[in-house]
Design an enzyme around this catalytic site. Structure first.
Site, PDB file in Angstrom:
ATOM      1  N   ASP A  16       0.796  -1.241   0.000  1.00 28.08           N
ATOM      2  CA  ASP A  16       0.000   0.000   0.000  1.00 28.08           C
ATOM      3  C   ASP A  16       0.823   1.282   0.000  1.00 28.08           C
ATOM      4  O   ASP A  16       0.278   2.350   0.248  1.00 28.08           O
ATOM      5  CB  ASP A  16      -0.931   0.043   1.231  1.00 28.08           C
ATOM      6  CG  ASP A  16      -2.361  -0.296   0.835  1.00 28.08           C
ATOM      7  OD1 ASP A  16      -2.614  -0.452  -0.366  1.00 28.08           O
ATOM      8  OD2 ASP A  16      -3.213  -0.379   1.744  1.00 28.08           O
ATOM      9  N   LYS A  19       3.323   1.764  -4.928  1.00 26.22           N
ATOM     10  CA  LYS A  19       4.176   1.309  -6.040  1.00 26.22           C
ATOM     11  C   LYS A  19       3.411   1.307  -7.368  1.00 26.22           C
ATOM     12  O   LYS A  19       3.867   1.861  -8.364  1.00 26.22           O
ATOM     13  CB  LYS A  19       4.692  -0.132  -5.765  1.00 26.22           C
ATOM     14  CG  LYS A  19       5.597  -0.241  -4.567  1.00 26.22           C
ATOM     15  CD  LYS A  19       6.043  -1.666  -4.302  1.00 26.22           C
ATOM     16  CE  LYS A  19       4.934  -2.559  -3.769  1.00 26.22           C
ATOM     17  NZ  LYS A  19       4.373  -2.152  -2.476  1.00 26.22           N
ATOM     18  N   THR A  20       2.248   0.632  -7.359  1.00 27.46           N
ATOM     19  CA  THR A  20       1.514   0.472  -8.623  1.00 27.46           C
ATOM     20  C   THR A  20       1.005   1.821  -9.131  1.00 27.46           C
ATOM     21  O   THR A  20       1.021   2.086 -10.337  1.00 27.46           O
ATOM     22  CB  THR A  20       0.354  -0.521  -8.417  1.00 27.46           C
ATOM     23  OG1 THR A  20       0.903  -1.736  -7.901  1.00 27.46           O
ATOM     24  CG2 THR A  20      -0.383  -0.817  -9.708  1.00 27.46           C
ATOM     25  N   HIS A  67       2.603  -6.985  -0.131  1.00 26.55           N
ATOM     26  CA  HIS A  67       2.017  -7.678   1.021  1.00 26.55           C
ATOM     27  C   HIS A  67       2.946  -8.784   1.516  1.00 26.55           C
ATOM     28  O   HIS A  67       3.536  -9.499   0.711  1.00 26.55           O
ATOM     29  CB  HIS A  67       0.658  -8.273   0.631  1.00 26.55           C
ATOM     30  CG  HIS A  67      -0.167  -8.673   1.809  1.00 26.55           C
ATOM     31  ND1 HIS A  67       0.108  -9.800   2.543  1.00 26.55           N
ATOM     32  CD2 HIS A  67      -1.239  -8.088   2.400  1.00 26.55           C
ATOM     33  CE1 HIS A  67      -0.771  -9.897   3.530  1.00 26.55           C
ATOM     34  NE2 HIS A  67      -1.595  -8.862   3.460  1.00 26.55           N
TER      35      HIS A  67
END
Ligand SMILES: Nc1nc2c(ncn2[C@@H]2O[C@H](COP(=O)(O)OP(=O)(O)OP(=O)(O)O)[C@@H](O)[C@H]2O)c(=O)[nH]1
Ligand SMILES: [Mg+2]
Length: 510
Positions: A16, A19-20, A67
């Site tokens: 969270d 990054k994306t 994660h």
């Protein structure tokens, strides 16, 4: 190696942290494509996008999940990268997977990279930037905001500087090796596999082998970032359209390689940097996109270890491995494979000296005769250091070693070896002969190769029978029985009713 060839950049960082979102801001590609990723707002699978830098250079970017449950996927993605983009959220700062991903990158020898402290619209980046500098000293730290686009130009400029010093694998010698990270079918074209090409080149029309199963296939098409090419070079993320192989016959963790180039190995001699590893601790070893549980055996007090694996890896000398603790899950470190064709051995001075020389880039002393494939004792005997050398094998023992090798998986029985008891004992002490089960003996290399074949069979089919192993190996029922008992005893396989077997820890293909 070349300074201008293709390079792969991998993201890293805690779940969270953005990054994306940052990858999308930099490339215009949303790499979270799975419905489950959308629903959970979480990266699960590796994502890919081309990233064009101000210099005009284009990198292959791999976006990894943060994660803690997906560290295995992160390692599989990081394994082929040349540089990193560590993402730290300004409001959260350095968190457990920021540290763990940094550890994985260190283990893989990925030294070049940049830290992006993102989400500067919600918090002051100063504290997070200080913590990141401490974790990754010497790397540029750039404050950015993926939402507003602030700092993105400074980030791409910093990436340009970071990768300018990195050698591309484009010239990496050797046969092609591509560690498969995704497999899918394309309507009308059949099976497609993707991965980073570690070495060599692949071209349309080439015949390749899918290790460890040994299936051969022909390359029907080559693509890099959705663009068809005649030939792809090492360092590129490549998609290969394979003819002659069904989608169920290949999976993540397999390797597309030149036929005969790879040998599955369950014993690896390595130089490892590990944090508080316990001797003979059971660990998870990551190599390429594959993992195997195994045990650590310390060979020296200066970082030489033997990894004794329960499933084969497809490693070559010089490859990197990552070692993780199974419980609680944590990355212990990693290092370099020094001998991917090692036999099981302990802290024998002659072997340890040779490994140390390999690690330090010195000319290794000649191998001991017992381990030499040519069975030629003279060279080693003349090489000095006799007092530290284990006893040489005599001619009878060397001849018996050859008989065992020639017998292959048929094995030799105690009755057949009745006149050579002393030679058999010497070979067993030297790690050349192995008691497979009951009164049957085999050559250590044959036993290792047979174990790999049975494991590959189980990985492909999930479950196997005594009769299937007998037929696959072309040996007697008694021989197959002996191997399966051996694998049960060494906890590679588990016996079910009717002499069926499954892998002791059935591998999950994620
Ligand atoms: N305010 C703000 N929110 C952001 C920024 N970047 C990302 N976010 C939000 O942070 C959340 C997580 O973003 P992702 O990009 O999915 O994070 P991630 O690091 O890829 O997460 P994993 O892949 O699951 O590890 C989302 O709700 C984003 O909208 C930013 O620059 N500013
Ligand atoms: Mg993500």
């Amino acid at each position: 190696m070349t300074r201008s060839g293709p390079l792969t950049l991998g993201t890293a960082g805690h779940v969270d942290h953005g990054k994306t979102t940052l990858v999308a801001a930099l490339t215009g590609v949303d790499t979270d494509r799975l419905p489950e990723e959308k629903a959970r707002g979480l990266t699960i699978a590796l994502g890919y996008a081309p990233l064009r830098l101000p210099s005009g250079r284009t990198l292959s970017l791999v976006d990894v999940p943060g994660h803690e449950r997906f560290v295995r996927t992160m390692v599989a993605g990081a394994t082929g990268v040349d540089a990193f983009l560590m993402v730290v959220a300004a409001d959260d700062g350095v968190m457990p997977q920021t540290r763990e991903h940094a550890e994985v990158l260190r283990a893989l020898g990925v030294a070049a990279g940049v830290v992006a402290v993102t989400k500067t619209d919600v918090a002051d980046p100063a504290a997070a930037a200080d913590a990141a500098r401490e974790l990754l000293p010497g790397r540029e730290v750039v404050a950015v905001c993926a939402r507003t686009g602030a700092g993105l130009d400074a980030l791409t400029a910093a990436l340009d500087r970071a990768v300018a010093t990195v050698d591309s694998r484009a010239g990496a010698a050797g046969p092609p090796r591509l560690h498969v990270d995704r497999v899918f079918t394309v309507a009308g074209r059949g099976t497609v596999v993707t991965g980073t090409l570690w070495s060599g080149t692949v071209a349309v029309g080439d015949v390749v082998e899918l290790a460890p199963h040994g299936t051969t296939a022909r390359i029907r098409g080559v693509e890099v970032h959705d663009r068809p090419l005649e030939r792809a070079r090492a360092g590129q993320r490549v998609a290969l359209n394979l003819a002659g192989v069904r989608v169920g016959e290949v999976g993540r963790g397999d390797v597309v390689a030149a036929p005969g180039a790879l040998r599955p190995a369950t014993v690896l001699d390595c130089a490892l940097a590990l944090r508080d590893a316990r001797p003979s601790e059971r660990v998870q070893v990551h190599h390429g996109t594959r993992t195997a549980p195994g045990r650590l055996a310390r060979l020296s007090d200066d970082g030489l270890w033997q990894l004794r694996l329960e499933r084969p890896l497809l490693a070559c000398d010089g490859d990197r491995v990552v070692v993780r603790r199974l419980s609680p899950p944590d990355t212990l470190g990693g290092g370099v494979v020094l001998d991917a064709a090692a036999g099981r051995h302990g802290r024998r001075p002659a072997i340890v000296d040779r490994l140390r020389a390999l690690r330090d880039g010195r000319e290794p002393p000649p191998p001991r005769p017992a381990l030499g494939r040519d069975g030629e004792p003279a060279g080693a005997a003349a090489a000095g250091g006799a007092e530290r050398r284990p006893p040489l094998l005599d001619a009878t023992a060397l001849a018996l070693a050859e008989r065992l090798r020639a017998a292959g998986p048929q094995l030799l029985s105690e009755a057949q070896l009745a006149d050579e008891r002393a030679a058999l004992r010497a070979l067993r002490e030297a790690g050349v002969a192995v008691r497979v089960s009951g009164r049957l003996y085999g050559h250590a290399e044959v036993v290792a190769a047979t174990r790999s074949r049975i494991v590959a069979l189980l990985e492909r089919d999930g479950e196997t029978t005594l009769a299937a192993v007998r037929d696959a190996l072309g040996i007697s029922r008694k021989g197959a029985q002996a191997f399966l008992e051996h694998l049960d005893a060494t906890r590679v396989t588990r016996r079910l009713p009717d002499d069926r077997r499954v892998l002791f820890r059935a591998r999950s293909r994620t």
